[in-house]
Design a protein around this motif. Structure first.
Motif, PDB file in Angstrom:
ATOM      1  N   TRP A  23      -5.946  -1.590   4.363  1.00  0.00           N
ATOM      2  CA  TRP A  23      -6.230  -2.417   3.188  1.00  0.00           C
ATOM      3  C   TRP A  23      -5.567  -1.842   1.927  1.00  0.00           C
ATOM      4  CZ3 TRP A  23      -8.643  -0.777  -1.197  1.00  0.00           C
ATOM      5  CH2 TRP A  23      -9.374   0.411  -1.132  1.00  0.00           C
ATOM      6  N   HIS A  26      -1.997  -3.035   1.999  1.00  0.00           N
ATOM      7  CA  HIS A  26      -2.060  -4.479   1.749  1.00  0.00           C
ATOM      8  C   HIS A  26      -2.265  -4.742   0.250  1.00  0.00           C
ATOM      9  CE1 HIS A  26      -3.588  -8.592   1.616  1.00  0.00           C
ATOM     10  NE2 HIS A  26      -4.704  -8.109   1.093  1.00  0.00           N
ATOM     11  N   SER A  27      -3.135  -3.980  -0.376  1.00  0.00           N
ATOM     12  CA  SER A  27      -3.403  -4.154  -1.808  1.00  0.00           C
ATOM     13  C   SER A  27      -2.170  -3.843  -2.645  1.00  0.00           C
ATOM     14  CB  SER A  27      -4.581  -3.284  -2.245  1.00  0.00           C
ATOM     15  OG  SER A  27      -5.766  -3.696  -1.599  1.00  0.00           O
ATOM     16  N   ASP A  57      -9.090  -6.005  -3.449  1.00  0.00           N
ATOM     17  CA  ASP A  57      -9.871  -5.601  -2.272  1.00  0.00           C
ATOM     18  C   ASP A  57     -10.611  -4.280  -2.484  1.00  0.00           C
ATOM     19  OD1 ASP A  57      -9.622  -7.682  -0.471  1.00  0.00           O
ATOM     20  OD2 ASP A  57      -7.939  -6.811   0.623  1.00  0.00           O
ATOM     21  N   ARG A  60     -13.591  -2.785  -0.532  1.00  0.00           N
ATOM     22  CA  ARG A  60     -13.459  -2.126   0.774  1.00  0.00           C
ATOM     23  C   ARG A  60     -13.854  -0.648   0.673  1.00  0.00           C
ATOM     24  NH1 ARG A  60     -12.690  -6.044   4.231  1.00  0.00           N
ATOM     25  NH2 ARG A  60     -11.118  -7.590   3.735  1.00  0.00           N
TER      26      ARG A  60
END
Length: 190
Positions: A23, A26-27, A57, A60
């Motif tokens: 993540w 991805h961020s 995000d 998370r």
């Protein structure tokens, strides 16, 4: 209000120490895409786009959760006084503006779910909400991906992908292509 780029990176690095995973990459890809598209729009702030993309995000940090990451990120950013980032933590998963087409587990309490539902009802999505929704569907941990491939991957993982959400994501792509006068993939892959 938003943190500086350095402060935002520190928040993500701290969060990754609590809950490591793809993540984080991805961020970062989401942030880079958002910054590039905002630069091409001429009426958007690329720094704001980068920061909210990076932090979308951040929930998370609190574990591997589905709807919980939306709620956790929203509340975390509000506690820190970053209301613009909090808004994006809330809106990034709901391109249709409601919980109706949420893909994933409802792993929060009924009262927290209702809190999200009410907050979404009070919002009118602006171009920053729309931008991060678009970039979220363009960004994978390994880099920019074709939106259809990303949505099909989600369909494979969760067993479904609502057609209305698919259509809305494609409409967001067309919206920003009209706004920039350029192909979105050309912008984000440059």
């Amino acid at each position: 209000m938003l943190p500086t780029r350095t402060e935002a990176m520190q928040l993500v690095e701290e969060a990754l120490q609590c809950n490591p995973g793809p993540w984080g990459d991805h961020s970062l890809v989401t942030a880079q895409c958002a910054e590039k598209i905002a630069l091409a729009c001429h009426d958007m702030d690329p720094e704001k786009a980068y920061l909210i993309g990076l932090l979308h995000d951040i929930g998370r940090k609190f574990g591997t959760r589905h709807l919980g990451h939306v709620y956790d990120g929203w509340k975390y950013m509000l506690r820190l006084g970053y209301d613009e980032a909090a808004r994006i933590c809330l809106t990034h998963s709901f391109c249709e503006g409601t919980l109706d087409c949420y893909i994933g587990k409802f792993d929060i309490t009924e009262s927290e779910t209702e809190e999200i539902r009410q907050a979404l009802c009070r919002l009118v999505f602006d171009d920053y909400d729309k931008l991060i929704q678009l970039c979220d569907s363009l960004a994978a941990a390994e880099g920019v991906v074709d939106m259809e491939d990303r949505m099909n991957d989600i369909r494979r993982r969760y067993g479904f992908y609502p057609q209305s959400k698919w259509d809305k994501n494609m409409a967001l792509k067309r919206y920003f292509e009209e706004k920039t006068g350029k192909d979105i993939y050309g912008i984000v892959r440059s």
